[in-house]
Each structure stands twice: as C-alpha cells, then as structure tokens.
Design an enzyme around this catalytic site. Structure first.
Site: not given
Ligand code: GTR
Length: 414
Positions: A252, A256, A343, A394
């Site tokens: 996540s 990045k 997402w 996720h």
């Molecule tokens: C979310 C965000 C994502 C992702 C995620 C995470 O809220 O919108 O870009 O990075 O968090 O890190 O779990």
C-alpha cells in the site's frame, strides 16, 4: 462535559466521518466505461524529444531525467546531509521460529549535532545462513505486531497489541525457504500523520519545518524510502547476507515507498509492490478508484509539495507511474493486486507494469507487453516482470509471500 455528552459527540463525529468517507467512495469511478481516454508520457522519449533506443541512452540520459522528474514533481528526496549512524544489537537468540531461525533486534541510532533518533530493526535469519537473500519490508503497526513471538520488542510509537498484523508476515515460510527477513516500524522514521515533519527524521537532515523545504524536498514517502536504505546499509555489514540479493517489499503506501526507494537505491536487487495503488504502481492518468486529486487532499504529507499542483491537472504531470516501474529495470519487479481492492485500481497497476516493459525490452528481456489481463490467482511472469491479482481484499497474505519467494528463487540466482 460529562461522559454521556462526550459519548454522543463521539458518535456524531464518527457518523459525520463515515458519511464523508462514503461520499468519497461514491465519487470514485469504478466504471471501466468512464475511465476516459488518456495519453501516457512515453518512457522512451526524452524531454528534448530524443528517442531512446539503447540501454546506454536510457541509463545515461532518460533514466536520470525521469528520476529528477519524480523527485521534483511527485515524491521528493531526503537531503544528502550526513548523519551519524550506530548499530547496537539489543537482543539476539538462535532458537527463534521453533528453532529454525536466529532472531536479532538492532537499534539504529541516527545523530546530527545534539539531535538523535532511534529505529528498531527486527531481523530473522535462517539458522546457519551464509550469504542468504533477504527481504526488507517496513511495517505499519510496530515490530511486535508482525509476530506472536514474545521476545520481539514493541516499537516506540506503536500502541497496537502483539501479533495484531501477524497474518501479513509469513516469517516461517520465508525463513524455511532460505531467506532472511527484516522489518521496522515506519513511524520510527516519519510518523504517518499530518504536521509531523518536525517530529520525523527530517530535522536531523536539516529540515525542521515546511519553511525549510525546497523544490525536490520529500516528506513522508521520501523519508520512509530513506529509512529502507539505511536498514539496507546495516544489512550489508552482515556476513550472513548476500549483498546482491536484497529484496524490498512494501504494501500500500509502503508499496509506493518501495517503488520509489527501489528506483533510487539500486542496491535493492528486486522490488515488490503489494497493492500500492494510486501514486504507486497504478497509472495516474486512469480515472479509476483513488485519484491524484483525492490522495493529495487526504495525504498531503506523503509527497513533495509540487505534487498538489497536478491534483486537478493530472495530464500535466510530466511522468506517469509506468515510468517509476521502468526505473527499476532491468532488476526483477513484482506488482501484486487484489480483486476486491478496486480503490487501488488493479487494472491500472497491471497496465503500468506492462507499459514499463519497453524499458525492460531495451535490456533484451521478455516483458508483459501483449499479454492479456490474467485471471485471478494466476501468476503472469515474463522475464523480470511479475504480476498477479489474487482473490480478496487490500492486504498482504501468505499467497502473496509465496509468489514473491518463488519469483525471487527463479530471478535472483547466486
Ligand atoms: C489508503 C490510501 C491508499 C493506500 C492505503 C494504505 O487510505 O488511500 O493510497 O495507500 O491507504 O496505505 O493502506
């Protein structure tokens, strides 16, 4: 205010927050028909129009140019300033993970003048390891949440209970496969909240407030990436580790981070982006799921300040995320998505990896160009580019780790 009023107020605020979150989610586009058309910047055309046709031109000209563009427009970097670094083994045992592993916990102290900052590193190595490959992967909630191992020391900024995220860490499988694994709490470098610049590693590097930021100065993501490189500095001092086989994995926002760190620090021999989504592996120009506009308003402290200027003008960005992946070439790169993680735009993550293929091809490698989007739970691996979309949400799962290990086994030979 009495308890009851407080409670009602809390419920009201939570309700407002949830309704707000829902509105955002509703606003996000999840309709492939509504993605619209977009033109990606060409990874192989330099800003002066020159076409890049050889790996030499890529390495000499286009690669440094793209690194600068990502630095100045998206993530920024930490200043080059020297900080003192010392390592102290605070705990070590050779009977970890049911006797398979050596566990070592190391405190890294960074210092500049009178300022210091500590980072706690947890490392498991296969017992008797000599020159083993190693996974480096920062964690979200503190070292002790990655395991139920009672000897693991709680990270300083963590408030979560031991084992809270244990399902994300397949330590047993990793070590049994002959790999070391190393983690640290990302808050040790930069607490993941707005307004924490002054409470992060940045002051030690000469940046104490927003006023000290210059063009190309990074914030949280750049700091976490810096932290991953400092952990690698430490690992490279160990004889048990193969310096040519360090693998960076991030989930996540830390996915990045992994991509940006992997682009900057070529000592990482392989990079894994797990569900990194918007401003990670996913193409920014695709309007699907989270957008640059949304991420800049929710998480402004992650990026360099310039990134915001593209919030409503994503087509003006001089880069797109396939070029970030291309900066990892020719090293193995793995992008993983999850079916229910819309997402993060799984298709956008795949298309991005595919579009990075033109740079891998310069090195004579096979790529994902021309491949169709795979079915769920299918490995689509070509040359040094690996992709899967697994069932589920996720998250990081044992399925994902299994794939990363197999991919590394086949791509990183001794
Ligand atoms: C979310 C965000 C994502 C992702 C995620 C995470 O809220 O919108 O870009 O990075 O968090 O890190 O779990």
């Amino acid at each position: 205010m009495n308890m009851r009023t407080r409670h009602t107020l809390f419920l009201l605020v939570s309700l407002l927050f949830l309704t707000g979150a829902e509105t955002w989610a509703q606003e996000a586009n999840y309709d492939e028909e509504k993605v619209g058309s977009y033109v990606l910047p060409d990874a192989l055309t330099a800003q002066d129009g020159q076409k890049v046709t050889t790996k030499r031109q890529w390495e000499r000209k286009r690669r440094p140019e793209l690194l600068r563009l990502f630095r100045d427009n998206v993530y920024g970097v930490m200043p080059d300033s020297k900080v003192g670094t010392s390592y102290r083994v605070v705990e070590e045992a050779d009977d970890a993970l049911g006797g398979k592993a050596v566990r070592r916990q190391v405190e890294i102290t960074f210092s500049a003048g009178t300022q210091t900052r500590k980072m706690l590193v947890l490392l498991y190595l296969p017992k008797g390891a000599r020159k083993c490959p190693v996974f480096v992967s920062p964690n979200f909630q503190g070292n002790a949440t990655t395991t139920t191992d009672p000897a693991v020391i709680a990270s300083q900024y963590s408030t979560f209970e031991r084992g809270h995220q244990v399902s994300r860490w397949s330590y047993d499988r990793i070590v049994s496969s002959g790999y070391g694994v190393c983690t640290f709490h990302y808050f040790d470098v930069y607490p993941d909240k707005d307004g924490m610049l002054g409470e992060s590693i940045c002051p030690l590097l000469g940046i104490s407030s927003e006023a000290d930021l210059q063009a190309g100065s990074g914030k949280a993501i750049a700091a976490w990436a810096w932290g991953c490189s400092r952990v690698l500095d430490y690992l490279l001092t160990l004889k048990e580790i193969d310096r040519k086989r360090a693998i960076l994995v991030g989930h996540s926002r830390l996915g990045k981070t992994a991509l940006w760190c992997g682009a900057l620090d070529r000592r990482f021999a392989m990079v894994v982006s797990n569900n990194s989504g918007c401003s990670g592996a996913a193409l920014s120009r695709r309007n699907y799921g989270e957008t640059v506009s949304r991420i800049c308003s929710t998480f402004p402290w992650w990026f360099c300040n310039q990134y915001r200027s593209y919030a409503e003008a994503v087509s003006a960005l001089p880069v797109d995320q396939h070029e970030l992946i291309a900066l990892i070439a020719p090293r193995p790169v793995y992008v993983a998505s999850a079916q229910d993680d819309r997402w993060a735009d799984p298709k956008g993550e795949f298309l991005s990896l595919q579009a990075a293929g033109c740079v891998y091809a310069l090195y004579g490698q096979e790529t994902l160009q021309g491949c169709a989007f795979p079915s769920v739970n299918e490995h689509l691996w070509r040359g040094n580019c690996g992709y899967h979309i697994r069932t589920g949400v996720h998250d990081v799962t044992d399925y994902d780790w299994q794939a990363y290990i197999e991919f590394a086994d086949t791509r990183l030979r001794r």
